[in-house]
Design a protein around this motif. Structure first.
Motif, PDB file in Angstrom:
ATOM      1  N   TYR A  17       0.845  -1.200   0.000  1.00  0.00           N
ATOM      2  CA  TYR A  17       0.000   0.000   0.000  1.00  0.00           C
ATOM      3  C   TYR A  17       0.880   1.249   0.000  1.00  0.00           C
ATOM      4  N   HIS A  18       0.632   2.161  -0.924  1.00  0.00           N
ATOM      5  CA  HIS A  18       1.377   3.410  -1.023  1.00  0.00           C
ATOM      6  C   HIS A  18       0.511   4.546  -0.490  1.00  0.00           C
ATOM      7  N   ALA A  19       0.827   5.018   0.719  1.00  0.00           N
ATOM      8  CA  ALA A  19       0.027   6.059   1.350  1.00  0.00           C
ATOM      9  C   ALA A  19       0.352   7.442   0.811  1.00  0.00           C
ATOM     10  N   LEU A  20       1.617   7.680   0.457  1.00  0.00           N
ATOM     11  CA  LEU A  20       2.034   8.939  -0.150  1.00  0.00           C
ATOM     12  C   LEU A  20       2.760   8.630  -1.451  1.00  0.00           C
ATOM     13  N   ARG A  21       2.442   9.410  -2.478  1.00  0.00           N
ATOM     14  CA  ARG A  21       2.999   9.142  -3.802  1.00  0.00           C
ATOM     15  C   ARG A  21       3.624  10.417  -4.387  1.00  0.00           C
ATOM     16  N   GLY A  22       4.865  10.675  -4.004  1.00  0.00           N
ATOM     17  CA  GLY A  22       5.587  11.797  -4.591  1.00  0.00           C
ATOM     18  C   GLY A  22       5.050  13.158  -4.222  1.00  0.00           C
ATOM     19  N   VAL A  23       4.751  13.364  -2.957  1.00  0.00           N
ATOM     20  CA  VAL A  23       4.152  14.620  -2.504  1.00  0.00           C
ATOM     21  C   VAL A  23       5.206  15.716  -2.365  1.00  0.00           C
ATOM     22  N   ASP A  24       4.899  16.882  -2.928  1.00  0.00           N
ATOM     23  CA  ASP A  24       5.685  18.100  -2.719  1.00  0.00           C
ATOM     24  C   ASP A  24       4.806  19.091  -1.969  1.00  0.00           C
ATOM     25  N   LEU A  25       5.336  19.691  -0.917  1.00  0.00           N
ATOM     26  CA  LEU A  25       4.534  20.586  -0.085  1.00  0.00           C
ATOM     27  C   LEU A  25       5.416  21.626   0.571  1.00  0.00           C
ATOM     28  N   ARG A  26       4.897  22.862   0.660  1.00  0.00           N
ATOM     29  CA  ARG A  26       5.557  23.932   1.388  1.00  0.00           C
ATOM     30  C   ARG A  26       4.561  24.533   2.376  1.00  0.00           C
ATOM     31  N   ILE A  27       4.983  24.663   3.618  1.00  0.00           N
ATOM     32  CA  ILE A  27       4.175  25.324   4.645  1.00  0.00           C
ATOM     33  C   ILE A  27       5.012  26.443   5.237  1.00  0.00           C
ATOM     34  N   PHE A 213      -6.459  15.627  -0.064  1.00  0.00           N
ATOM     35  CA  PHE A 213      -5.711  14.443  -0.474  1.00  0.00           C
ATOM     36  C   PHE A 213      -6.622  13.439  -1.162  1.00  0.00           C
ATOM     37  N   PHE A 214      -6.053  12.737  -2.122  1.00  0.00           N
ATOM     38  CA  PHE A 214      -6.746  11.625  -2.773  1.00  0.00           C
ATOM     39  C   PHE A 214      -5.692  10.691  -3.346  1.00  0.00           C
ATOM     40  N   ASP A 215      -5.781   9.421  -2.987  1.00  0.00           N
ATOM     41  CA  ASP A 215      -4.833   8.401  -3.472  1.00  0.00           C
ATOM     42  C   ASP A 215      -3.377   8.805  -3.247  1.00  0.00           C
ATOM     43  N   GLY A 216      -3.093   9.334  -2.069  1.00  0.00           N
ATOM     44  CA  GLY A 216      -1.717   9.620  -1.690  1.00  0.00           C
ATOM     45  C   GLY A 216      -1.100  10.847  -2.311  1.00  0.00           C
ATOM     46  N   GLN A 217      -1.912  11.695  -2.919  1.00  0.00           N
ATOM     47  CA  GLN A 217      -1.408  12.907  -3.541  1.00  0.00           C
ATOM     48  C   GLN A 217      -2.295  14.095  -3.202  1.00  0.00           C
ATOM     49  N   ILE A 218      -1.715  15.287  -3.270  1.00  0.00           N
ATOM     50  CA  ILE A 218      -2.494  16.500  -3.064  1.00  0.00           C
ATOM     51  C   ILE A 218      -3.217  16.826  -4.361  1.00  0.00           C
ATOM     52  N   GLN A 219      -4.546  16.747  -4.339  1.00  0.00           N
ATOM     53  CA  GLN A 219      -5.342  17.040  -5.519  1.00  0.00           C
ATOM     54  C   GLN A 219      -5.749  18.510  -5.586  1.00  0.00           C
ATOM     55  N   ILE A 220      -5.962  19.115  -4.410  1.00  0.00           N
ATOM     56  CA  ILE A 220      -6.370  20.526  -4.344  1.00  0.00           C
ATOM     57  C   ILE A 220      -5.557  21.209  -3.264  1.00  0.00           C
ATOM     58  N   ASP A 221      -5.006  22.357  -3.587  1.00  0.00           N
ATOM     59  CA  ASP A 221      -4.287  23.201  -2.631  1.00  0.00           C
ATOM     60  C   ASP A 221      -4.807  24.615  -2.860  1.00  0.00           C
ATOM     61  N   GLN A 222      -5.651  25.101  -1.927  1.00  0.00           N
ATOM     62  CA  GLN A 222      -6.315  26.375  -2.162  1.00  0.00           C
ATOM     63  C   GLN A 222      -6.483  27.166  -0.866  1.00  0.00           C
ATOM     64  N   ASN A 223      -6.577  28.478  -1.001  1.00  0.00           N
ATOM     65  CA  ASN A 223      -6.919  29.327   0.126  1.00  0.00           C
ATOM     66  C   ASN A 223      -8.399  29.166   0.421  1.00  0.00           C
ATOM     67  N   THR A 224      -8.770  29.295   1.672  1.00  0.00           N
ATOM     68  CA  THR A 224     -10.169  29.140   2.054  1.00  0.00           C
ATOM     69  C   THR A 224     -10.922  30.449   1.850  1.00  0.00           C
ATOM     70  N   PRO A 225     -12.262  30.385   1.769  1.00  0.00           N
ATOM     71  CA  PRO A 225     -13.052  31.599   1.643  1.00  0.00           C
ATOM     72  C   PRO A 225     -12.796  32.549   2.808  1.00  0.00           C
ATOM     73  N   GLU A 226     -12.927  33.826   2.565  1.00  0.00           N
ATOM     74  CA  GLU A 226     -12.605  34.829   3.572  1.00  0.00           C
ATOM     75  C   GLU A 226     -13.672  34.951   4.661  1.00  0.00           C
ATOM     76  N   SER A 227     -14.879  34.422   4.442  1.00  0.00           N
ATOM     77  CA  SER A 227     -15.977  34.675   5.377  1.00  0.00           C
ATOM     78  C   SER A 227     -15.673  34.230   6.785  1.00  0.00           C
ATOM     79  N   LYS A 228     -15.183  32.994   6.969  1.00  0.00           N
ATOM     80  CA  LYS A 228     -14.904  32.483   8.299  1.00  0.00           C
ATOM     81  C   LYS A 228     -13.690  33.156   8.886  1.00  0.00           C
ATOM     82  N   LYS A 229     -12.675  33.397   8.070  1.00  0.00           N
ATOM     83  CA  LYS A 229     -11.420  33.932   8.586  1.00  0.00           C
ATOM     84  C   LYS A 229     -11.569  35.353   9.085  1.00  0.00           C
TER      85      LYS A 229
END
Length: 234
Positions: A17-27, A213-229
């Motif tokens: 089972y491959h839980a992560l598949r070539g993930v690139d991420l910056r925080i 995340f979906f199938d061990g990869q980041i499918q969507i990387d987005q800022n959240t709506p401003e209403s809650k923040k």
């Protein structure tokens, strides 16, 4: 360099089972990120990797300039102890121990003397609005109060990075909002970088950024709506 970064991160298990598949991420420091995805998508594995609870099969993980992938298990434990705080869905409090003692416990492992532990624990309980409940046993507290104690326990360690795993999963809607507003204030006022694992879209909107995340990869990387923040900001 980013506060946290993953480069071509892979995590595979013996069963194939491959839980992560070539993930690139910056925080970046001070971000509040909601980590989302269906069961089996890899989000829990990602949280465990970032929290130094697990290690990559291949790739690189950098935390505050330190390459975690080169560290031994003991060295990763030291990073967890001194740099990372955790808040869990199940609270993980000692039931026959007071709120204050629960918050003090990880400070004991850090080698602080009794006076320092007490002062830091009380300050953390004050920060989450539970100073008057310090002497109550955790099993005498409501679910929302227990989660606040769990957050106080995490922030008493003054972590650089806080990982909250489904922090509202066992709470009703009113208590969930209280916890999210508390996490938001910690992020804004103390500058704590937060990664929150959640399946609740309403809770995710309190974050500044969503990773799906979906199938061990980041499918969507987005800022959240401003209403809650921005709803509580002048």
């Amino acid at each position: 360099m980013s506060f946290i970064s993953l480069e071509n991160a892979h995590k595979a298990y013996d069963a194939g089972y491959h839980a992560l598949r070539g993930v690139d991420l910056r925080i970046e420091r001070g971000e509040f990120i909601a980590l989302m995805g269906p069961s089996g998508s890899g989000k829990s594995t990602m949280a465990n990797i970032l929290g130094c609870l697990d290690s990559l099969t291949s790739g690189h993980y950098y935390f505050n300039g330190l390459e975690i992938t080169t560290l031994s298990r003991k060295q990763r434990a030291l990073v967890r102890r001194f740099c990372i705080g955790f808040v869990f869905q199940g609270f993980n409090l000692l039931s026959r121990t007071s709120a204050l003692e629960n918050v003090e416990l990880p400070l004991l492992y850090k080698g602080l003397d009794k006076k320092s532990r007490h002062a830091k624990a009380m300050h953390a309980l004050e920060r989450v609005g539970l100073a008057r409940w310090a002497g109550h046993l955790s099993n005498e507290l409501s679910g929302g109060q227990q989660q606040r104690v769990a957050i106080a326990r995490a922030i008493a360690q003054e972590p650089m990075f806080l990982i909250a795993d489904e922090p509202t999963g066992n709470l009703d809607s009113t208590r969930s909002v209280e916890i999210m507003e508390l996490l938001t204030s910690l992020n804004r006022e103390l500058g704590v970088t937060i990664l929150m694992v959640t399946h609740e879209s309403d809770m995710a909107r309190y974050a500044s950024r969503e990773l799906h995340f979906f199938d061990g990869q980041i499918q969507i990387d987005q800022n959240t709506p401003e209403s809650k923040k921005s709803k509580d900001m002048p």
